[in-house]
Design a protein around this motif. Structure first.
Motif, mmCIF file in Angstrom:
data_model
loop_
_atom_site.group_PDB
_atom_site.id
_atom_site.type_symbol
_atom_site.label_atom_id
_atom_site.label_comp_id
_atom_site.label_asym_id
_atom_site.label_seq_id
_atom_site.Cartn_x
_atom_site.Cartn_y
_atom_site.Cartn_z
ATOM 1 N N UNK A 199 -7.728 -0.233 6.120
ATOM 2 C CA UNK A 199 -6.518 -1.057 6.040
ATOM 3 C C UNK A 199 -5.446 -0.448 6.932
ATOM 4 N N UNK A 200 -5.295 -0.972 8.161
ATOM 5 C CA UNK A 200 -4.310 -0.364 9.072
ATOM 6 C C UNK A 200 -2.870 -0.534 8.603
ATOM 7 N N UNK A 201 -2.637 -1.414 7.635
ATOM 8 C CA UNK A 201 -1.251 -1.663 7.190
ATOM 9 C C UNK A 201 -1.047 -1.249 5.740
ATOM 10 N N UNK A 202 -1.852 -0.328 5.261
ATOM 11 C CA UNK A 202 -1.804 0.015 3.826
ATOM 12 C C UNK A 202 -0.380 0.406 3.409
ATOM 13 N N UNK A 203 0.069 -0.082 2.265
ATOM 14 C CA UNK A 203 1.437 0.219 1.828
ATOM 15 C C UNK A 203 1.463 1.594 1.155
ATOM 16 N N UNK A 204 2.661 2.163 1.091
ATOM 17 C CA UNK A 204 2.808 3.488 0.478
ATOM 18 C C UNK A 204 2.383 3.415 -0.989
ATOM 19 N N UNK A 205 2.779 2.346 -1.660
ATOM 20 C CA UNK A 205 2.422 2.162 -3.075
ATOM 21 C C UNK A 205 0.916 2.164 -3.266
ATOM 22 N N UNK A 206 0.244 1.375 -2.415
ATOM 23 C CA UNK A 206 -1.216 1.275 -2.525
ATOM 24 C C UNK A 206 -1.847 2.632 -2.265
ATOM 25 N N UNK A 207 -1.336 3.330 -1.256
ATOM 26 C CA UNK A 207 -1.912 4.639 -0.911
ATOM 27 C C UNK A 207 -1.762 5.619 -2.078
ATOM 28 N N UNK A 208 -0.627 5.548 -2.768
ATOM 29 C CA UNK A 208 -0.403 6.427 -3.921
ATOM 30 C C UNK A 208 -1.413 6.153 -5.031
ATOM 31 N N UNK A 209 -1.762 4.864 -5.176
ATOM 32 C CA UNK A 209 -2.648 4.493 -6.287
ATOM 33 C C UNK A 209 -4.132 4.684 -5.984
ATOM 34 N N UNK A 210 -4.434 4.937 -4.720
ATOM 35 C CA UNK A 210 -5.833 5.010 -4.302
ATOM 36 C C UNK A 210 -6.436 6.383 -4.638
ATOM 37 N N UNK A 211 -7.644 6.372 -5.184
ATOM 38 C CA UNK A 211 -8.330 7.637 -5.488
ATOM 39 C C UNK A 211 -8.424 8.479 -4.209
ATOM 40 N N UNK A 212 -8.211 9.784 -4.367
ATOM 41 C CA UNK A 212 -8.259 10.672 -3.196
ATOM 42 C C UNK A 212 -9.675 10.786 -2.635
ATOM 43 N N UNK A 213 -10.657 10.359 -3.431
ATOM 44 C CA UNK A 213 -12.048 10.453 -2.981
ATOM 45 C C UNK A 213 -12.442 9.319 -2.046
ATOM 46 N N UNK A 214 -11.552 8.324 -1.887
ATOM 47 C CA UNK A 214 -11.901 7.207 -1.001
ATOM 48 C C UNK A 214 -11.738 7.642 0.449
ATOM 49 N N UNK A 215 -12.782 7.407 1.228
ATOM 50 C CA UNK A 215 -12.739 7.806 2.651
ATOM 51 C C UNK A 215 -11.996 6.717 3.419
ATOM 52 N N UNK A 216 -10.878 7.086 4.045
ATOM 53 C CA UNK A 216 -10.049 6.109 4.756
ATOM 54 C C UNK A 216 -10.496 6.064 6.214
ATOM 55 N N UNK A 217 -11.045 4.945 6.667
ATOM 56 C CA UNK A 217 -11.508 4.888 8.060
ATOM 57 C C UNK A 217 -10.502 4.119 8.921
ATOM 58 N N UNK A 218 -10.426 4.494 10.173
ATOM 59 C CA UNK A 218 -9.448 3.884 11.072
ATOM 60 C C UNK A 218 -10.062 2.771 11.911
ATOM 61 N N UNK A 219 -11.388 2.722 11.899
ATOM 62 C CA UNK A 219 -12.069 1.689 12.673
ATOM 63 C C UNK A 219 -13.047 0.969 11.737
#
Ligand SMILES: NC(=O)c1ccc[n+]([C@@H]2O[C@H](COP(=O)([O-])OP(=O)(O)OC[C@H]3O[C@@H](n4cnc5c(N)ncnc54)[C@H](O)[C@@H]3O)[C@@H](O)[C@H]2O)c1
Length: 388
Positions: free
Chosen positions: A165-185
């Protein structure tokens, strides 16, 4: 006293939030606020008294947003209020695509007259065997209210979760499990994930997001889930890929002539948010937004005016101005106050596209003269005394 009009039945748990300071009316022409679900407002006469419309739900295509903005009517929706309902059905979709529960249940119904059904089932059940989701990779496109919830639950079910999600909101990022791998592509999701679920809004820029080309980049046997909107996926390409054995299953919450009844497709009749809880949450949120605007002038979750939240007014008076977004307007507002020797103690101005919203707390009483002068400023649509 404020009056509100419900154009559709609104869950009681939401309406119970209105205090004695609110009265329901069947007559929209005397309403300060409107609550609506699916009723179309496009052909409706919108009365001058109307200050706000709150849609209990996310989509607002039944409301003429520009016409409302032009008339100084703020339109709200309830983003995320049904996210849990959609999350739960997405998880059900993951399981239904992995284990042939539907095929198995249908077989049991068809064999209902077999006296030895238990014995026959033991022979037949291998036809309905499946795979487990634990340790599989789930790719999530769109980490908003729904995507984040799906990610966290899938993680807890033992899946490896990749998110894009290239536009992920700060709120969403806070709520997301740290184990989720965030990919840029997003191609990384296509190349690696066993399951791919899409949770982005349907916009010109996202239409056909899962294209034939994207499917070509996916792993063989991939399972695609779509609980967002059917036009996000090139479904004709999905059917071709199912026939070719590239896609194992396509799960969609949006029945249409392309996918209904097709092999490899599990199509659900748009049940994502069809839960009592989702409807209650939407009603509670819509009423809260309306109350916040009518009582405090704060704009939260509007689709046609910017977010402005100054909390409750702690000064003597508060005035709200809805206007066109024209450079220099703020200076003109402050000149009006200065000319009348009235001090502004707190002030917020925000714009959204063509429109702007200004909230001003003042130490003195707001007079008719002040309101008249504010109305004369170029581009002003509505001046509202919130507290005096
Ligand atoms: N099946 C149902 O009944 C049902 C119910 C509610 C919502 N929905 C659908 O689900 C969608 C998502 O809902 P939500 O509440 O999570 O919305 P949301 O606005 O909270 O999240 C959407 C996310 O998508 C991201 N996004 C936008 N463009 C993107 C792109 N090009 N690539 C990757 N990410 C992108 C945004 O940054 C945001 O984080 C809605 O737009 C709606 O279409 C379906």
């Amino acid at each position: 006293m404020f009056k509100y009009n419900c154009l559709n039945p609104i869950a009681k748990v939401g309406l119970e939030r209105f205090t004695d300071n609110y009265k329901a009316t069947d007559n929209i022409s005397e309403a300060d606020g409107v609550l609506v679900r699916s009723a179309s407002m496009h052909e409706m006469e919108l009365p001058e008294s109307l200050l706000a419309i709150a849609r209990a739900g996310a989509g607002v295509n039944n409301i003429p947003l520009d016409k409302c903005a032009e008339k100084g009517i703020v339109v709200f929706n309830t983003p995320g209020a049904n996210a849990n309902g959609v999350k739960e059905l997405t998880i059900a979709g993951l399981l239904l695509a992995s284990r042939d529960v539907i095929g198995g249940v249908n077989w049991v119904s068809s064999a209902k007259d077999d006296e030895n059904i238990a014995k026959t089932a033991e022979k037949e059940k291998k036809k309905f065997a499946g795979t487990e989701i634990q340790d599989k990779k789930l790719g999530i496109i769109g980490l908003g209210a729904i995507g984040v919830k799906v990610a966290n639950v899938a993680k807890n079910l033992g899946m490896e979760v990749w998110g894009y999600d290239p536009y992920v909101s700060v709120d969403a990022a806070w709520n997301l499990s740290r184990d989720v791998k965030h990919v840029l592509n997003v191609d990384d999701i296509y190349a690696n994930c066993d399951y791919i679920t899409i949770h982005v809004p349907l916009l010109d820029s996202t239409k056909g997001f899962i294209s034939e080309e994207a499917i070509g980049k996916m792993k063989d046997g991939v399972i695609i889930l779509n609980f967002a909107r059917d036009l996000l996926v090139d479904e004709a390409a999905v059917l071709k890929a199912i026939k070719a054995g590239k896609v194992r299953k396509y799960v969609s919450d949006f029945p249409n002539a392309t996918t209904a009844g097709q092999d490899g497709c599990i199509v659900i009749p748009h049940l994502g948010a069809s839960t009592e809880e989702s409807e209650d949450n939407c009603a509670k949120m819509a009423v809260k937004e309306l109350i916040e605007y009518l009582e405090n002038g704060n704009v939260i979750n509007s689709v046609n005016y910017p977010t402005v939240d100054m909390g409750p007014c702690t000064d003597n008076a508060r005035v709200a101005v809805l206007s066109k977004n024209i450079p220099g307007t703020i200076n003109k507002f402050s000149a009006v106050f200065a000319d009348l020797n009235i001090n502004i103690s707190d002030f917020t101005n925000k714009s959204k596209g063509e429109y702007a919203y200004t909230l001003m707390d003042v130490e003195a009483k707001i007079t008719d003269e002040l309101i008249a002068k504010l109305k004369e400023v170029d581009g002003v649509i509505r001046v509202r005394v919130v507290k005096n």
